[in-house]
Design a protein around this motif. Sequence first.
Motif, PDB file in Angstrom:
ATOM      1  N   LYS A   1       0.963  -0.706  -0.359  1.00 17.73           N
ATOM      2  CA  LYS A   1       0.086  -0.059   0.285  1.00 17.73           C
ATOM      3  C   LYS A   1       0.901   1.453  -0.101  1.00 17.73           C
ATOM      4  N   ALA A   2       0.273   2.345  -0.647  1.00 17.40           N
ATOM      5  CA  ALA A   2       1.461   3.614  -0.973  1.00 17.40           C
ATOM      6  C   ALA A   2       0.870   4.671  -0.378  1.00 17.40           C
ATOM      7  N   SER A   3       1.007   5.556   0.435  1.00 16.01           N
ATOM      8  CA  SER A   3       0.802   6.716   1.005  1.00 16.01           C
ATOM      9  C   SER A   3       1.072   8.119  -0.532  1.00 16.01           C
ATOM     10  N   LEU A   4       0.362   8.721  -0.285  1.00 18.39           N
ATOM     11  CA  LEU A   4      -0.017   9.642  -1.419  1.00 18.39           C
ATOM     12  C   LEU A   4       0.700  11.549  -0.542  1.00 18.39           C
ATOM     13  N   GLY A   5       1.583  11.338  -0.885  1.00 17.17           N
ATOM     14  CA  GLY A   5       1.384  13.258  -0.396  1.00 17.17           C
ATOM     15  C   GLY A   5       1.567  13.771  -1.004  1.00 17.17           C
ATOM     16  N   PHE A   6       1.430  15.947  -1.006  1.00 16.70           N
ATOM     17  CA  PHE A   6       1.295  16.450  -1.889  1.00 16.70           C
ATOM     18  C   PHE A   6       2.030  17.468  -1.543  1.00 16.70           C
ATOM     19  N   ALA A   7       3.352  18.214  -2.383  1.00 16.13           N
ATOM     20  CA  ALA A   7       4.074  18.930  -1.410  1.00 16.13           C
ATOM     21  C   ALA A   7       4.368  20.249  -2.987  1.00 16.13           C
ATOM     22  N   ILE A   8       4.773  21.507  -2.296  1.00 21.47           N
ATOM     23  CA  ILE A   8       4.709  22.380  -3.646  1.00 21.47           C
ATOM     24  C   ILE A   8       6.190  23.213  -3.041  1.00 21.47           C
ATOM     25  N   GLN A   9       6.831  23.673  -3.836  1.00 15.22           N
ATOM     26  CA  GLN A   9       8.337  24.052  -3.882  1.00 15.22           C
ATOM     27  C   GLN A   9       8.172  25.860  -4.089  1.00 15.22           C
ATOM     28  N   THR A  10       8.234  26.337  -3.276  1.00 17.63           N
ATOM     29  CA  THR A  10       8.037  28.273  -4.076  1.00 17.63           C
ATOM     30  C   THR A  10       9.126  29.059  -3.516  1.00 17.63           C
ATOM     31  N   ASN A  11       9.522  30.241  -4.817  1.00 20.62           N
ATOM     32  CA  ASN A  11      10.896  31.769  -3.992  1.00 20.62           C
ATOM     33  C   ASN A  11       9.748  32.118  -2.736  1.00 20.62           C
ATOM     34  N   GLY A  12       8.808  31.204  -2.629  1.00 24.17           N
ATOM     35  CA  GLY A  12       8.138  32.493  -1.002  1.00 24.17           C
ATOM     36  C   GLY A  12       7.843  34.054  -1.701  1.00 24.17           C
ATOM     37  N   THR A  13       8.015  34.283  -1.986  1.00 22.35           N
ATOM     38  CA  THR A  13       7.190  36.069  -2.115  1.00 22.35           C
ATOM     39  C   THR A  13       5.865  36.131  -2.559  1.00 22.35           C
ATOM     40  N   ILE A  14       5.272  35.252  -2.995  1.00 19.95           N
ATOM     41  CA  ILE A  14       4.032  35.107  -2.926  1.00 19.95           C
ATOM     42  C   ILE A  14       3.242  34.281  -1.756  1.00 19.95           C
ATOM     43  N   LEU A  15       2.209  35.480  -1.065  1.00 16.51           N
ATOM     44  CA  LEU A  15       1.444  33.765   0.061  1.00 16.51           C
ATOM     45  C   LEU A  15       0.801  34.530   1.113  1.00 16.51           C
ATOM     46  N   SER A  16      -0.562  34.319   0.453  1.00 19.69           N
ATOM     47  CA  SER A  16      -1.971  34.500   0.609  1.00 19.69           C
ATOM     48  C   SER A  16      -2.429  34.054   1.715  1.00 19.69           C
ATOM     49  N   PRO A  17      -3.421  34.425   2.577  1.00 20.28           N
ATOM     50  CA  PRO A  17      -4.317  33.817   3.151  1.00 20.28           C
ATOM     51  C   PRO A  17      -4.598  32.910   2.547  1.00 20.28           C
ATOM     52  N   ALA A  18      -5.535  33.241   1.681  1.00 21.45           N
ATOM     53  CA  ALA A  18      -6.402  32.120   0.668  1.00 21.45           C
ATOM     54  C   ALA A  18      -5.122  30.706   0.043  1.00 21.45           C
ATOM     55  N   TRP A  19      -3.988  31.107   0.082  1.00 19.28           N
ATOM     56  CA  TRP A  19      -3.056  29.625  -0.554  1.00 19.28           C
ATOM     57  C   TRP A  19      -2.957  28.920   1.151  1.00 19.28           C
TER      58      TRP A  19
END
Length: 258
Positions: A1-19
């Motif tokens: 059984k495989a577990s699935l994970g999500f990741a995002i790599q960002t330059n960190g210049t935009i970070l809104s409450p919606a994100w």
Amino acid sequence: KASLGFAIQTNGTILSPAWLEAFSRHRVHVGVSIDGDRLAHDRHRLDKRGRSTFETTKRNLERLVDWSNDDRALGPSTISVLDWRNDLAEIYRSFRAMGVREMSFLLPDRSRDDGFAGDGETAAAYGRQLADVFEAWLKEDDASVFVRQIERALARFRLGGPMRSENVQIVVVQSDGSIALNDSYIPALPWYRDLPQTSVDDTPLRDHLTLVRSLESEAGLHSLPSGCNGCEWARLCRGGDVENRFSRNGGFNNPSAY
């Protein structure tokens, strides 16, 4: 059984409450690309107008530390590309002062064909930088701090099994829905850019992974380079990272550029 994970790599210049809300809802691990202090970061990470991005990236990284509330699944983690002129021990300590507990320090993209720039940039200089990180980590003596390169090195000597990311299969999905082979292979660009393209619209994940295994096997990515046969360190080094082994003439059948 495989577990699935999500990741995002960002330059960190935009970070809104919606994100942040979206990351929380979908349990997305957030990684921030930051190379160190202002001087180190701005060597290679200016914006399109040539302006510093350091203060914005640092501020948003600190916001992510607070937002994650010590949930390691959310992060944040950092990725820093080494530059031989930077003080890596001080950079490690500055990240820890911000509350970061997961870090990765990447060697610059180099194939066998690239070589090094200038008198000070050598494989040995990068080796000393990684040793500086190890000594700073060892001195802190906090087992909860994870540095990927240290874990990879120590796992070769450990009897208790592979490192925690040893059996991870990374699937890179671009913004247009195309699925790519792990983009760490980009130093092997003449090979990488000619790979067949698939898309989340028409390719099941199982078919994509089957294709990846076939391409990696065909290119010899999992084979020890013939030039490493007989080396006493071969079982530990394994020829170095695959992407740094590439040359136009020899493919991946070379020891690492490092």
